[in-house]
Design a protein around this motif. Structure first.
Motif, mmCIF file in Angstrom:
data_model
loop_
_atom_site.group_PDB
_atom_site.id
_atom_site.type_symbol
_atom_site.label_atom_id
_atom_site.label_comp_id
_atom_site.label_asym_id
_atom_site.label_seq_id
_atom_site.Cartn_x
_atom_site.Cartn_y
_atom_site.Cartn_z
ATOM 1 N N SER A 226 -2.318 5.780 2.872
ATOM 2 C CA SER A 226 -3.290 5.542 1.818
ATOM 3 C C SER A 226 -4.699 5.468 2.394
ATOM 4 C CB SER A 226 -2.955 4.246 1.063
ATOM 5 O OG SER A 226 -1.707 4.355 0.403
ATOM 6 N N THR A 227 -5.698 5.415 1.519
ATOM 7 C CA THR A 227 -7.102 5.379 1.926
ATOM 8 C C THR A 227 -7.813 4.244 1.216
ATOM 9 O OG1 THR A 227 -7.154 7.776 2.284
ATOM 10 C CG2 THR A 227 -9.266 6.660 2.003
ATOM 11 N N VAL A 228 -8.557 3.439 1.977
ATOM 12 C CA VAL A 228 -9.415 2.388 1.418
ATOM 13 C C VAL A 228 -10.859 2.789 1.676
ATOM 14 C CG1 VAL A 228 -9.985 -0.062 1.416
ATOM 15 C CG2 VAL A 228 -7.634 0.683 1.894
ATOM 16 N N ILE A 229 -11.663 2.838 0.619
ATOM 17 C CA ILE A 229 -12.992 3.415 0.758
ATOM 18 C C ILE A 229 -13.976 2.707 -0.172
ATOM 19 C CG2 ILE A 229 -12.610 5.180 -1.026
ATOM 20 C CD1 ILE A 229 -14.111 7.158 0.813
ATOM 21 N N HIS A 230 -15.255 2.680 0.252
ATOM 22 C CA HIS A 230 -16.352 2.175 -0.570
ATOM 23 C C HIS A 230 -16.128 0.733 -1.038
ATOM 24 C CE1 HIS A 230 -18.137 6.065 -0.463
ATOM 25 N NE2 HIS A 230 -17.224 6.636 -1.217
ATOM 26 N N CYS A 231 -16.037 -0.189 -0.069
ATOM 27 C CA CYS A 231 -15.928 -1.597 -0.433
ATOM 28 C C CYS A 231 -16.487 -2.455 0.697
ATOM 29 C CB CYS A 231 -14.494 -1.993 -0.767
ATOM 30 S SG CYS A 231 -13.276 -1.494 0.444
ATOM 31 N N ARG A 232 -16.770 -3.721 0.392
ATOM 32 C CA ARG A 232 -17.345 -4.595 1.421
ATOM 33 C C ARG A 232 -16.279 -4.983 2.443
ATOM 34 N NH1 ARG A 232 -18.346 -10.206 2.275
ATOM 35 N NH2 ARG A 232 -20.260 -10.499 3.492
ATOM 36 N N SER A 233 -15.175 -5.534 1.987
ATOM 37 C CA SER A 233 -14.071 -5.891 2.876
ATOM 38 C C SER A 233 -12.870 -5.032 2.506
ATOM 39 C CB SER A 233 -13.709 -7.369 2.731
ATOM 40 O OG SER A 233 -14.793 -8.191 3.116
ATOM 41 N N ALA A 234 -12.394 -4.247 3.451
ATOM 42 C CA ALA A 234 -11.332 -3.291 3.144
ATOM 43 C C ALA A 234 -9.982 -3.970 2.956
ATOM 44 C CB ALA A 234 -11.244 -2.247 4.248
ATOM 45 N N LEU A 235 -9.596 -4.827 3.920
ATOM 46 C CA LEU A 235 -8.259 -5.410 3.938
ATOM 47 C C LEU A 235 -8.398 -6.923 4.090
ATOM 48 C CD1 LEU A 235 -6.792 -2.863 6.507
ATOM 49 C CD2 LEU A 235 -6.593 -2.726 4.012
ATOM 50 N N CYS A 236 -7.887 -7.675 3.143
ATOM 51 C CA CYS A 236 -8.024 -9.124 3.144
ATOM 52 C C CYS A 236 -6.647 -9.771 3.048
ATOM 53 C CB CYS A 236 -8.880 -9.600 1.975
ATOM 54 S SG CYS A 236 -10.449 -8.710 1.779
ATOM 55 N N PHE A 237 -6.405 -10.787 3.856
ATOM 56 C CA PHE A 237 -5.119 -11.460 3.800
ATOM 57 C C PHE A 237 -5.267 -12.888 4.267
ATOM 58 C CE2 PHE A 237 -5.437 -10.246 8.172
ATOM 59 C CZ PHE A 237 -4.802 -11.256 8.871
ATOM 60 N N GLY A 238 -4.250 -13.704 3.957
ATOM 61 C CA GLY A 238 -4.172 -15.047 4.490
ATOM 62 C C GLY A 238 -4.717 -16.111 3.570
ATOM 63 N N ASN A 239 -3.997 -17.199 3.447
ATOM 64 C CA ASN A 239 -4.435 -18.432 2.804
ATOM 65 C C ASN A 239 -3.473 -19.529 3.231
ATOM 66 O OD1 ASN A 239 -2.131 -18.032 1.270
ATOM 67 N ND2 ASN A 239 -3.246 -17.262 -0.508
ATOM 68 N N LYS A 240 -3.512 -20.669 2.602
ATOM 69 C CA LYS A 240 -2.682 -21.779 3.061
ATOM 70 C C LYS A 240 -1.195 -21.520 2.851
ATOM 71 C CE LYS A 240 -3.128 -24.372 -1.278
ATOM 72 N NZ LYS A 240 -3.573 -25.655 -1.885
ATOM 73 N N GLU A 241 -0.835 -20.566 1.968
ATOM 74 C CA GLU A 241 0.567 -20.255 1.726
ATOM 75 C C GLU A 241 1.056 -19.082 2.572
ATOM 76 O OE1 GLU A 241 0.742 -19.650 -2.501
ATOM 77 O OE2 GLU A 241 1.320 -21.722 -2.828
ATOM 78 N N GLY A 242 0.174 -18.153 2.910
ATOM 79 C CA GLY A 242 0.591 -17.016 3.712
ATOM 80 C C GLY A 242 -0.039 -15.730 3.218
ATOM 81 N N GLY A 243 0.790 -14.719 3.033
ATOM 82 C CA GLY A 243 0.306 -13.404 2.657
ATOM 83 C C GLY A 243 0.435 -12.444 3.811
ATOM 84 N N ALA A 244 1.344 -11.483 3.713
ATOM 85 C CA ALA A 244 1.606 -10.551 4.809
ATOM 86 C C ALA A 244 1.203 -9.149 4.390
ATOM 87 C CB ALA A 244 3.092 -10.578 5.191
ATOM 88 N N LEU A 245 0.368 -8.515 5.194
ATOM 89 C CA LEU A 245 -0.130 -7.173 4.910
ATOM 90 C C LEU A 245 0.131 -6.275 6.111
ATOM 91 C CD1 LEU A 245 -1.780 -5.086 3.281
ATOM 92 C CD2 LEU A 245 -3.850 -6.100 4.261
ATOM 93 N N SER A 246 0.838 -5.169 5.878
ATOM 94 C CA SER A 246 1.077 -4.170 6.919
ATOM 95 C C SER A 246 0.498 -2.838 6.468
ATOM 96 C CB SER A 246 2.578 -4.016 7.193
ATOM 97 O OG SER A 246 3.134 -5.221 7.683
ATOM 98 N N VAL A 247 -0.260 -2.197 7.360
ATOM 99 C CA VAL A 247 -0.909 -0.932 7.038
ATOM 100 C C VAL A 247 -0.456 0.099 8.064
ATOM 101 C CG1 VAL A 247 -3.098 0.239 6.646
ATOM 102 C CG2 VAL A 247 -2.886 -2.191 6.116
ATOM 103 N N VAL A 248 0.114 1.204 7.586
ATOM 104 C CA VAL A 248 0.698 2.221 8.464
ATOM 105 C C VAL A 248 0.116 3.592 8.112
ATOM 106 C CG1 VAL A 248 2.833 3.317 9.235
ATOM 107 C CG2 VAL A 248 2.826 0.881 8.648
ATOM 108 N N ASN A 249 -0.374 4.303 9.135
ATOM 109 C CA ASN A 249 -0.832 5.694 8.976
ATOM 110 C C ASN A 249 -1.767 5.862 7.785
ATOM 111 O OD1 ASN A 249 0.796 6.399 11.162
ATOM 112 N ND2 ASN A 249 2.545 6.892 9.860
ATOM 113 N N SER A 250 -2.785 5.028 7.749
ATOM 114 C CA SER A 250 -3.736 5.051 6.645
ATOM 115 C C SER A 250 -5.156 5.153 7.189
ATOM 116 C CB SER A 250 -3.564 3.800 5.773
ATOM 117 O OG SER A 250 -2.289 3.775 5.156
ATOM 118 N N LYS A 251 -6.124 5.200 6.275
ATOM 119 C CA LYS A 251 -7.517 5.405 6.658
ATOM 120 C C LYS A 251 -8.416 4.432 5.914
ATOM 121 C CE LYS A 251 -11.161 8.956 6.713
ATOM 122 N NZ LYS A 251 -11.502 10.358 6.357
ATOM 123 N N VAL A 252 -9.418 3.926 6.631
ATOM 124 C CA VAL A 252 -10.439 3.061 6.035
ATOM 125 C C VAL A 252 -11.798 3.680 6.321
ATOM 126 C CG1 VAL A 252 -11.544 0.811 6.099
ATOM 127 C CG2 VAL A 252 -9.057 0.976 6.244
#
Length: 311
Positions: A226-252
């Protein structure tokens, strides 16, 4: 039976015999046919044997917007779990498909069941979607563009988002929260800008999304091809409960920050990511560390292998 006047009452037809007169009667006949106390010789048993076939045929039928329903909201009120809603080519506003209504993108429509949303080539929703906790299914080949708010909020269930464009002007493009499990593949995520924005003084700055992909709560998301484009923060994760983000073969591309890590229990994984930005922003907090690691990634044309721990 004979009345006091001596006339015989007409024979009373059983309800199953007249069920075809209305959809309500047909539904009642099906429910009666599946009842445990139904007699062995009842003609309703013939209907009961077809019950599962009727349900399967109903789920296989596509509901089409705008042919069957003028709006997606109307279709969502009628569909059964497992059905597919097909959205025809063109701009679709929250109140119809005319261009005038489609200009207003601040509305968000809620999905509350397990369904599939499929777009014909060129189909575009000019409003946001909220996928509720009780929902699940697939969104495929559909553009979701919200000009005044979040584009896609996934609050629960298992979802596959494939071959879509999910764009927000000034807010978040894709957010996964609670215990949602999401596969995002072959999708463009970000802002509505049509060219790189160099600074806040650029007139097109407001067309950027604030965040591209955000994963919080106990949600899990896998982003692939996938592609993430035209934004301030591309990938955001984490808080007091968790949140798991995996990015494979993609573009920012064309973002201020590649990762924005909120101090907490989250974890980010990068594999084969190409990016024109390697800046990392950490939001202050007192929770346990968020963890980010990267392998075989390219940033600004250079190979990057990072193990990043914030404490």
């Amino acid at each position: 039976v004979t009345t006091p006047e001596g006339d015989a009452d007409p024979p009373v037809r059983p309800q199953w015999a007249t069920a075809s007169s209305s959809a309500r009667a047909r539904a009642l006949a099906i429910c009666m046919a599946s009842h445990d106390r139904l007699g062995a010789s009842s003609p309703l048993r013939d209907v009961g044997d077809l019950f599962e076939s009727i349900i399967a045929c109903h789920q296989a039928m596509e509901v089409v917007v705008p042919e069957d329903f003028a709006t997606l909201e109307g279709a969502l009120l009628d569909v059964s779990p497992g059905q597919t809603v097909r959205i025809r080519r063109g701009l679709h506003g929250a109140r119809g498909t005319t261009n005038e209504n489609a200009k207003f993108g601040g509305v968000q429509v809620q999905v509350r069941s397990e369904i599939n949303l499929v777009g014909d080539p060129g189909a575009e929703l000019r409003f946001g979607l909220i996928l509720r906790k009780e929902s699940g299914g697939e969104v495929r080949n559909l553009a979701i563009v919200n000009l005044h708010g979040d584009a896609l909020n996934i609050l629960g269930g298992r979802w596959t988002i494939g071959e879509c464009r999910v764009l927000s002007r000034g807010q978040a493009a894709v957010t996964a929260a609670n215990q949602s499990v999401v596969l995002l593949r072959g999708t463009v995520v970000g802002g509505t800008a049509t060219r790189p924005v160099a600074s806040r003084f650029d007139a097109a700055w407001s067309d950027n999304a604030e965040r591209g992909i955000t994963v919080g709560g106990k949600a899990k998301m896998l982003v692939r091809a996938s592609t993430v484009i035209h934004c301030r923060s591309a990938l955001c994760f984490g808080n007091k409960e968790g949140g798991a983000l995996s990015v494979v073969n993609s573009k920012v591309s064309h973002v201020d920050f590649l990762f924005a890590c909120s101090a907490g229990k989250g974890a980010g994984r990068l594999r084969g990511l190409s990016s024109d930005n390697i800046r990392i922003e950490v939001w202050e907090g007192r929770q346990r560390a968020s963890i980010l690691d990267a392998e075989d990634c390219q940033a600004e044309g250079r190979r990057v292998d990072v193990d990043y721990y914030y404490t």
